[in-house]
Design an enzyme around this catalytic site. Sequence first.
Site, PDB file in Angstrom:
ATOM      1  N   CYS A   2     -20.148 -21.783-112.862  1.00 36.56           N
ATOM      2  CA  CYS A   2     -20.895 -21.990-114.104  1.00 36.56           C
ATOM      3  C   CYS A   2     -21.947 -23.095-113.952  1.00 36.56           C
ATOM      4  O   CYS A   2     -21.812 -23.996-113.132  1.00 36.56           O
ATOM      5  CB  CYS A   2     -19.936 -22.415-115.205  1.00 36.56           C
ATOM      6  SG  CYS A   2     -18.593 -21.262-115.447  1.00 36.56           S
ATOM      7  N   ARG A  28     -26.122 -20.662-108.367  1.00 34.33           N
ATOM      8  CA  ARG A  28     -24.715 -21.052-108.334  1.00 34.33           C
ATOM      9  C   ARG A  28     -23.792 -19.853-108.494  1.00 34.33           C
ATOM     10  O   ARG A  28     -22.606 -19.937-108.205  1.00 34.33           O
ATOM     11  CB  ARG A  28     -24.431 -22.059-109.459  1.00 34.33           C
ATOM     12  CG  ARG A  28     -25.123 -23.393-109.274  1.00 34.33           C
ATOM     13  CD  ARG A  28     -25.049 -24.212-110.533  1.00 34.33           C
ATOM     14  NE  ARG A  28     -23.696 -24.626-110.865  1.00 34.33           N
ATOM     15  CZ  ARG A  28     -23.169 -25.802-110.569  1.00 34.33           C
ATOM     16  NH1 ARG A  28     -23.876 -26.675-109.905  1.00 34.33           N
ATOM     17  NH2 ARG A  28     -21.944 -26.111-110.927  1.00 34.33           N
ATOM     18  N   TRP A  74     -19.528 -18.037-114.984  1.00 36.76           N
ATOM     19  CA  TRP A  74     -18.890 -17.306-113.894  1.00 36.76           C
ATOM     20  C   TRP A  74     -17.449 -17.107-114.355  1.00 36.76           C
ATOM     21  O   TRP A  74     -16.694 -18.070-114.471  1.00 36.76           O
ATOM     22  CB  TRP A  74     -18.961 -18.151-112.623  1.00 36.76           C
ATOM     23  CG  TRP A  74     -18.600 -17.446-111.359  1.00 36.76           C
ATOM     24  CD1 TRP A  74     -19.397 -16.638-110.615  1.00 36.76           C
ATOM     25  CD2 TRP A  74     -17.354 -17.539-110.658  1.00 36.76           C
ATOM     26  NE1 TRP A  74     -18.725 -16.213-109.500  1.00 36.76           N
ATOM     27  CE2 TRP A  74     -17.477 -16.747-109.496  1.00 36.76           C
ATOM     28  CE3 TRP A  74     -16.151 -18.214-110.889  1.00 36.76           C
ATOM     29  CZ2 TRP A  74     -16.436 -16.596-108.576  1.00 36.76           C
ATOM     30  CZ3 TRP A  74     -15.122 -18.059-109.969  1.00 36.76           C
ATOM     31  CH2 TRP A  74     -15.270 -17.259-108.831  1.00 36.76           C
ATOM     32  N   ASN A 100     -18.072 -26.200-118.250  1.00 31.81           N
ATOM     33  CA  ASN A 100     -17.749 -25.810-116.873  1.00 31.81           C
ATOM     34  C   ASN A 100     -16.355 -26.321-116.567  1.00 31.81           C
ATOM     35  O   ASN A 100     -16.004 -27.424-116.992  1.00 31.81           O
ATOM     36  CB  ASN A 100     -18.707 -26.473-115.873  1.00 31.81           C
ATOM     37  CG  ASN A 100     -20.076 -25.844-115.884  1.00 31.81           C
ATOM     38  OD1 ASN A 100     -20.323 -24.901-116.626  1.00 31.81           O
ATOM     39  ND2 ASN A 100     -20.965 -26.386-115.067  1.00 31.81           N
ATOM     40  N   GLY A 101     -15.595 -25.575-115.790  1.00 36.48           N
ATOM     41  CA  GLY A 101     -14.255 -26.028-115.410  1.00 36.48           C
ATOM     42  C   GLY A 101     -13.196 -25.174-116.073  1.00 36.48           C
ATOM     43  O   GLY A 101     -13.473 -24.076-116.567  1.00 36.48           O
ATOM     44  N   GLU A 469     -18.780 -18.496 -87.914  1.00 32.56           N
ATOM     45  CA  GLU A 469     -19.849 -18.635 -88.903  1.00 32.56           C
ATOM     46  C   GLU A 469     -20.749 -17.399 -88.901  1.00 32.56           C
ATOM     47  O   GLU A 469     -21.181 -16.923 -89.961  1.00 32.56           O
ATOM     48  CB  GLU A 469     -20.650 -19.919 -88.608  1.00 32.56           C
ATOM     49  CG  GLU A 469     -21.857 -20.155 -89.482  1.00 32.56           C
ATOM     50  CD  GLU A 469     -21.551 -20.222 -90.975  1.00 32.56           C
ATOM     51  OE1 GLU A 469     -20.383 -20.306 -91.359  1.00 32.56           O
ATOM     52  OE2 GLU A 469     -22.513 -20.165 -91.766  1.00 32.56           O
ATOM     53  N   LYS A 473     -21.342 -15.174 -92.251  1.00 35.23           N
ATOM     54  CA  LYS A 473     -22.685 -14.905 -92.802  1.00 35.23           C
ATOM     55  C   LYS A 473     -22.907 -13.415 -92.922  1.00 35.23           C
ATOM     56  O   LYS A 473     -23.415 -12.912 -93.914  1.00 35.23           O
ATOM     57  CB  LYS A 473     -23.721 -15.533 -91.853  1.00 35.23           C
ATOM     58  CG  LYS A 473     -24.904 -16.141 -92.424  1.00 35.23           C
ATOM     59  CD  LYS A 473     -24.744 -17.346 -93.307  1.00 35.23           C
ATOM     60  CE  LYS A 473     -23.428 -17.964 -93.480  1.00 35.23           C
ATOM     61  NZ  LYS A 473     -23.248 -19.075 -94.311  1.00 35.23           N
ATOM     62  N   GLU A 476     -20.783 -11.915 -95.760  1.00 35.09           N
ATOM     63  CA  GLU A 476     -21.175 -12.474 -97.053  1.00 35.09           C
ATOM     64  C   GLU A 476     -22.450 -11.812 -97.604  1.00 35.09           C
ATOM     65  O   GLU A 476     -22.524 -11.486 -98.782  1.00 35.09           O
ATOM     66  CB  GLU A 476     -21.407 -13.968 -96.828  1.00 35.09           C
ATOM     67  CG  GLU A 476     -21.746 -14.785 -98.016  1.00 35.09           C
ATOM     68  CD  GLU A 476     -21.903 -16.262 -97.650  1.00 35.09           C
ATOM     69  OE1 GLU A 476     -22.197 -16.584 -96.485  1.00 35.09           O
ATOM     70  OE2 GLU A 476     -21.737 -17.087 -98.559  1.00 35.09           O
ATOM     71  N   HIS A 492      -6.021  -9.957 -77.065  1.00 39.39           N
ATOM     72  CA  HIS A 492      -4.677 -10.108 -77.628  1.00 39.39           C
ATOM     73  C   HIS A 492      -4.520  -9.346 -78.939  1.00 39.39           C
ATOM     74  O   HIS A 492      -3.631  -9.652 -79.729  1.00 39.39           O
ATOM     75  CB  HIS A 492      -4.349 -11.588 -77.816  1.00 39.39           C
ATOM     76  CG  HIS A 492      -4.317 -12.348 -76.531  1.00 39.39           C
ATOM     77  ND1 HIS A 492      -3.346 -12.136 -75.565  1.00 39.39           N
ATOM     78  CD2 HIS A 492      -5.159 -13.274 -76.009  1.00 39.39           C
ATOM     79  CE1 HIS A 492      -3.585 -12.921 -74.513  1.00 39.39           C
ATOM     80  NE2 HIS A 492      -4.690 -13.622 -74.771  1.00 39.39           N
ATOM     81  N   LYS A 591     -22.336 -20.481-105.384  1.00 40.10           N
ATOM     82  CA  LYS A 591     -22.767 -21.515-104.446  1.00 40.10           C
ATOM     83  C   LYS A 591     -21.767 -22.663-104.390  1.00 40.10           C
ATOM     84  O   LYS A 591     -21.444 -23.169-103.339  1.00 40.10           O
ATOM     85  CB  LYS A 591     -24.140 -22.047-104.872  1.00 40.10           C
ATOM     86  CG  LYS A 591     -24.720 -23.092-103.934  1.00 40.10           C
ATOM     87  CD  LYS A 591     -25.102 -22.479-102.608  1.00 40.10           C
ATOM     88  CE  LYS A 591     -25.674 -23.484-101.631  1.00 40.10           C
ATOM     89  NZ  LYS A 591     -25.669 -22.937-100.252  1.00 40.10           N
TER      90      LYS A 591
HETATM   91  O1  M6R Z   1     -20.134 -26.917-100.841  1.00 41.09           O
HETATM   92  P1  M6R Z   1     -19.163 -26.652 -99.752  1.00 41.09           P
HETATM   93  O2  M6R Z   1     -19.724 -26.876 -98.401  1.00 41.09           O
HETATM   94  O3  M6R Z   1     -17.874 -27.414 -99.912  1.00 41.09           O
HETATM   95  O4  M6R Z   1     -18.803 -25.118 -99.872  1.00 41.09           O
HETATM   96  C1  M6R Z   1     -17.783 -24.542 -99.102  1.00 41.09           C
HETATM   97  C2  M6R Z   1     -17.904 -23.050 -99.078  1.00 41.09           C
HETATM   98  O5  M6R Z   1     -17.727 -22.518-100.356  1.00 41.09           O
HETATM   99  C3  M6R Z   1     -19.270 -22.609 -98.537  1.00 41.09           C
HETATM  100  O6  M6R Z   1     -19.512 -23.148 -97.280  1.00 41.09           O
HETATM  101  C4  M6R Z   1     -19.350 -21.069 -98.437  1.00 41.09           C
HETATM  102  O7  M6R Z   1     -18.442 -20.612 -97.495  1.00 41.09           O
HETATM  103  C5  M6R Z   1     -20.777 -20.684 -98.067  1.00 41.09           C
HETATM  104  N1  M6R Z   1     -21.470 -20.209 -99.221  1.00 41.09           N
HETATM  105  C6  M6R Z   1     -20.842 -19.621 -97.046  1.00 41.09           C
HETATM  106  O8  M6R Z   1     -22.171 -19.311 -96.737  1.00 41.09           O
END
Ligand code: M6R
Length: 596
Positions: A2, A28, A74, A100-101, A469, A473, A476, A492, A591
């Site tokens: 949010c 976000r 959200w 928010n929260g 990573e 990516k 995602e 394995h 985000k």
């Molecule tokens: O803000 P942060 O680095 O703590 O966020 C952690 C993850 O939510 C963040 O890295 C997420 O995996 C990325 N959006 C991936 O691209």
Amino acid sequence: MCGIIGCVGRDGETLDVLVHGLSKLEYRGYDSAGVALGGNGVSVTKRSGRIERLRDALEDDPVEGSVGIGHTRWSTHGPPTDANAHPHRDCTGDVAVVHNGIIENYQSIRDELVAAGHDFASDTDTEVVPHLVEAALADGADPESALRQAVDRLEGSFAIAAIVAGTAAVFVARNDSPLVLGLDDDATYLASDVPAFRDYTDRVVYLADGEFARLDADDWTVTDETGQRVQKEVDTVSWDAEETGKSGYDHFMLKEIHEQPRALRQCLRGRVDELSGSVDIEDLGDLSPTGVQFVACGTSYHAALYGAQLYRQAGIPAQTFLASEYATAPPPIGDALVVGVTQSGETADTLSALREARHRGARTLAVTNTVGSTAARECDHTLYIRAGPEIGVAASKTFASQLSALNLLALGTAPVGDAREAIAALRDLPGQVQELLDESRAQEVAQLYQDAGAYFFIGRGHQHPVALEGALKMKEITYKHAEGFAAGELKHGPLALVTENTPVFAMVVGDGEQARKTVGNVKEVEARDAPVVAVTDGQTDVDRYADYVLDVPETHPCASAVLANVQLQLVSYHTAKLLGRSIDKPRNLAKSVTVE
Ligand code: M6R
């Protein structure tokens, strides 16, 4: 997650400021949006779905007011419907609230309010707040005390903003969820995140947990839980408003990938002395940890895996834990340091792990991008990665900056021998990334393999976090199955998944044992007809077994992970683009993940 925006003092423009702020918060992640305009009365407009739906509704039925709050939701409590969108109102319609929260004890409060005759219009936890404010106002409280009384009843995490008919002010409260005030000469703003109002001012005040604020057009006050006035520092944001725009790129992600050279330079600036090989990171003092535990999530977790490798190479025991699993970690021993790696500094899982670490008596360090974030405020020490704002939900430049910052951290706090070569490599890195961006053939690879059934990524040592990573990516932003493995693990189990329809990206850099062994793993997948894309500096003969080669320049081992990762970022980006995905706002993702 949010987002909140609010403003007072932009008469005639309040609505524009709110809607613009909401659009700046889109990154976000959200599934509905709304605004409330106040003055003599309070009017609320809200819609599920994209902000365009809200804009359309506001065009059909314009509203005005000298004070306003807005929200991108959200969903957590109840589906993304118009009714569940914020702002929420009380029974009289004179109070509007965004939040928010999560309010953990909302059900019992709601039951009590319903029994007292209040009507609820949504499934949300938030809606108890305007009704609590309504009850306090009915008992004679002024709006400020009414919010304070309402907040007194709440358990959980919240950033709350409220407006009340007849008062040209916004009332806010913060506990465990970020809120920042923006100050201009004749207007005040508030937001969950600076980009929401950065176009109007660079002067900000970060609220701390337990603080309340009242914003008027030409004044602002912050008070603590007991109502005592708190003297706050006014900070100046170091980045420009343009940094939150796309600057001609199709997507924020592509722009942010291309911003990596600058981000890496900023990370290094003023922190290294190449001649002596020393690293001096402001405000870190003499940490000299005897052991290090890293906690992080997602991309930051991959950076943390890399950070722990650096410490182990320096002879210091280091482990990495997924922040959400930290409860099962062994207690930090002796003079151990617990390092939270978090771009946003607001990730609930990471904050919770850091709090647990403090509770266990450890010193804590936040490696973060966000000045004034909760992680930065709560940890004993902070190392800023200085990547600048990252709007794309997929982390790109911040991963590169995290790796660079973790190199500095390890060199500065666990020195082994002469650091001059490593520092020189970090200094050369921005130029090498630029070269790679200019010459990358990642787009061709994306074209070739866009129809693949799945993608696998393999690497050893520093290239193992890069493999993880690369896969994160890819999944995602393309919504395709992708997995990263330590190259040696392939045989394995995962090798059973490898077919002619599953390209394998192999990171092979240097000419050491790890590189040679990875070439052996490449042969294994090649023998099973999988297409191989080698990401390599050409120091081995991996190109003999690869269908495609993505070049990276030769460098010191401490810098090669950043370079290989840039190639993988570009492959994922171009694949997602070819598939027509929502690259900057992938489905279901946010985000900043502020719930556990
Ligand atoms: O803000 P942060 O680095 O703590 O966020 C952690 C993850 O939510 C963040 O890295 C997420 O995996 C990325 N959006 C991936 O691209």
